[in-house]
Design an enzyme around this catalytic site. Structure first.
Site, mmCIF file in Angstrom:
data_model
loop_
_atom_site.group_PDB
_atom_site.id
_atom_site.type_symbol
_atom_site.label_atom_id
_atom_site.label_comp_id
_atom_site.label_asym_id
_atom_site.label_seq_id
_atom_site.Cartn_x
_atom_site.Cartn_y
_atom_site.Cartn_z
ATOM 1 N N ARG A 68 80.243 -77.586 46.789
ATOM 2 C CA ARG A 68 81.197 -77.221 45.739
ATOM 3 C C ARG A 68 82.598 -77.759 46.000
ATOM 4 O O ARG A 68 83.374 -77.918 45.070
ATOM 5 C CB ARG A 68 81.196 -75.707 45.516
ATOM 6 C CG ARG A 68 79.879 -75.222 44.899
ATOM 7 C CD ARG A 68 79.866 -73.722 44.692
ATOM 8 N NE ARG A 68 80.127 -72.980 45.907
ATOM 9 C CZ ARG A 68 79.205 -72.465 46.714
ATOM 10 N NH1 ARG A 68 77.931 -72.616 46.425
ATOM 11 N NH2 ARG A 68 79.540 -71.790 47.781
ATOM 12 N N GLU A 105 79.019 -66.800 57.878
ATOM 13 C CA GLU A 105 78.823 -65.355 57.746
ATOM 14 C C GLU A 105 77.364 -64.931 57.680
ATOM 15 O O GLU A 105 77.050 -63.775 57.939
ATOM 16 C CB GLU A 105 79.610 -64.791 56.552
ATOM 17 C CG GLU A 105 79.236 -65.340 55.204
ATOM 18 C CD GLU A 105 79.989 -66.594 54.789
ATOM 19 O OE1 GLU A 105 80.146 -66.792 53.578
ATOM 20 O OE2 GLU A 105 80.397 -67.398 55.654
#
Length: 180
Positions: A68, A105
């Site tokens: 992205r 994460e």
């Protein structure tokens, strides 16, 4: 009618970000930028706000983090009149590359960058959509440093402040359009 910068700079971009719970796994609140990308005024506003802090800086190249980050880095590179350096996942770049492994994460990953694309001392702006824990951007910064270039700064559309990624990128300048 094509949106103008004047039409888009005052737009509330948070209205174009969807929050999707438990994606890609339980406990994660995913900030979906698809509605922003689909709206020409919101997209123009996002690009302008990403660009504004860097307009008067010396930038020699823009590094785009897959995938992205490509969406935002390309118009920034064009507006700044510099080239685009894709930073990709393993096996996507032909020719000689350097790599950096990192934690994120919800797992681990690796980024690669072509060798020889940046002259020594080039000032590089790193661009991605989201700053979370800072693992991905940190890996990109490590690649740029390993190439002999200099990180001019890092720009994000969204920063997830509670995950502490900004601290991991210190002492580099970090600019985020939206902070959650």
């Amino acid at each position: 009618m094509t949106p103008t910068i004047a039409d888009s700079t005052q737009l509330d971009l948070t209205a174009f970000i969807r929050t999707i719970p438990d994606f890609p796994k339980a406990g994660i609140l995913f900030r979906d930028i698809a509605p922003l990308l689909a709206d020409p005024r919101a997209l123009a506003g996002a690009i302008e706000r990403l660009l504004a802090p860097w307009r008067n800086e010396r930038i020699d190249a823009v590094a785009a983090i897959e995938a992205r980050g490509f969406l935002f880095a390309t118009p920034l590179a064009m507006a700044l009149g510099v080239g685009l350096l894709p930073v990709r996942k393993p096996g996507k770049l032909p020719g000689a590359t350097i790599a950096h492994d990192y934690e994120l994460e919800y797992g681990s990953d690796r980024l690669e960058m072509h060798t020889g694309m940046l002259p020594a001392g080039a000032r590089v702006l790193v661009v991605d959509d989201v700053l979370a824990t800072g693992g991905t951007a940190g890996a990109c910064l490590a690649l740029i440093a390993a190439s002999g270039a200099t990180v001019a700064g890092v720009a994000f559309l969204i920063e997830l402040q509670s995950l502490g990624g900004r601290k991991k990128l210190a002492p580099h300048r970090v600019e985020s359009v939206l902070v959650y």
